[in-house]
Write an enzyme that holds these catalytic residues in place. Structure first.
Site, short mmCIF file in Angstrom:
data_model
loop_
_atom_site.label_atom_id
_atom_site.label_comp_id
_atom_site.label_asym_id
_atom_site.label_seq_id
_atom_site.Cartn_x
_atom_site.Cartn_y
_atom_site.Cartn_z
N GLU A 113 4.78 12.96 -2.52
CA GLU A 113 5.68 11.64 -2.43
C GLU A 113 6.19 12.69 -1.46
OE1 GLU A 113 5.22 8.32 -2.08
OE2 GLU A 113 3.52 8.03 -4.05
N HIS A 171 -1.37 8.65 2.99
CA HIS A 171 -2.12 7.07 2.40
C HIS A 171 -3.02 5.89 3.44
CE1 HIS A 171 -0.62 4.34 -0.55
NE2 HIS A 171 -2.33 4.14 -0.51
N ASP A 181 2.54 3.96 4.94
CA ASP A 181 2.98 5.62 4.80
C ASP A 181 1.87 6.51 4.69
OD1 ASP A 181 2.27 4.40 1.75
OD2 ASP A 181 3.15 6.14 1.28
ZN LIG Z 1 1.89 5.70 -0.93
#
Ligand SMILES: [Zn+2]
Length: 340
Positions: A113, A171, A181
């Protein structure tokens, strides 16, 4: 009672002080990272061997994301979270466990992330974050002997290429996802270069590079390279080595798509946007560009668009002849030498 309360308070204060002065624990999977585990309700045991890395954007703050993964209401997690301002990395799920970040693909992926928002990439996707994340991805791949097959943006930022083509992608680039994203502002060619390892070698990109000016009416190998690269980016045009009106139109459209001035001239701004890091295992028009360029230097390769060991040897030989770091990776340093 009062005495007991005081004792309890003193104890709590000591615990609080103790916690504050404890050094952050290092991750065992990736020592540069801080280990700060997610709640065990937010991840589970692995169901497949690790083969892929998923790039995410938090759509929230670094601290907020870490705290969310520690809350059982989340029902989601990631192995790593990277901070925008300085690239600090926190690991929250062991690589040996399955974090919940990319649906059906959780079993075989590691999730990273990145702090920020897909609609404000210039603000959040900092050099510090790109560098830290790329070093982490390089470690994940190399520690398992996995080849680097980093998505390069071919087919568009939201393309869904097969897992066999790329083992590092966003993603949005995995099948059956609803998230978008890391968005259109994630610089995949740059990320691929960084994963390949810094800027000093032929696979890297030095800030001081200059490029030839190529425009309507020009002919030759560098025009052919531009045409191959445009093909790789999804433009339909004939590779004929002649900078014709079709080429000019494609260049203008490409420039518009990248936020560059659409003057149809390929110079210092457009070349680095156009080039794509290319290395052994790659295929397609970008590889034809490399092979055709090397043939200009007398290497006699078959221009088949398949970057095998013969092309790899020729690239390394070319890099050596040009005084570049010899890594077999065609990054901007090598593309620039070929284009001149
Ligand atoms: Zn994601």
């Amino acid at each position: 009672m009062k005495k007991n309360m005081n004792g309890l308070l003193a104890g709590l204060i000591l615990v609080a002080l103790g916690l504050q002065t404890l050094p952050a624990r290092a991750s065992t999977d990736y020592p540069p990272a801080i280990w700060n585990p997610a709640a065990s309700c937010n991840y589970s045991a692995r169901t497949a061997a690790i083969s892929h890395v998923t790039i995410h954007t938090t759509e929230g703050s670094y601290a907020g994301s870490i705290s969310w993964f520690q809350n059982c209401s989340a029902g989601v997690s990631a192995h790593y979270v990277v901070r925008s301002s300085d690239g600090q990395v926190t690991q929250m799920v062991r690589e040996a466990d399955k974090a919940w970040h990319v649906g059906n693909s959780n079993g075989y992926t590691i999730g990273i992330e990145h702090e920020g928002y897909t609609n404000a990439p210039a603000t959040w996707y900092t050099s510090a974050m790109y560098n830290a994340s790329a070093a982490l991805t390089r470690d994940i791949l190399s520690s398992r002997g996995l080849a680097q097959k980093v998505f390069d943006g071919s087919g568009g930022w939201n393309a869904v290429p097969s897992d066999s083509l790329y083992n590092v992608k966003g993603h949005v680039n995995f099948a059956s996802q609803t998230h978008t994203d890391p968005g259109s502002g994630w610089d995949w060619p740059r990320y691929k270069t960084l994963v390949a390892g810094g800027t000093s070698g032929g696979g890297g990109s030095d800030a001081t590079l200059t490029w030839p000016l190529v425009q309507y009416g020009n002919t030759g190998e560098r025009v052919r390279t531009i045409q191959y690269l445009l093909q790789q980016w999804g433009y339909t045009l004939t590779v004929n080595g002649s900078f014709d009106t079709a080429t000019q139109t494609a260049v203008k459209n490409f420039q518009s798509s990248r936020g560059l001035g659409a003057d149809g001239i390929v110079g210092n701004a457009t070349w680095p946007a156009l080039t794509i890091v290319t290395q052994q295992g790659d295929s397609g028009a970008k590889v034809r560009a490399v092979q055709s360029q090397l043939n200009e230097s007398g290497y006699g390769l078959v221009v088949d668009g398949i970057f095998g060991s013969g092309t790899d040897s020729a690239v390394r030989s070319f890099q050596s002849a040009k005084g570049l770091g010899v890594d077999g990776i065609v990054g901007d340093n090598t593309w620039s030498k070929m284009a001149w």
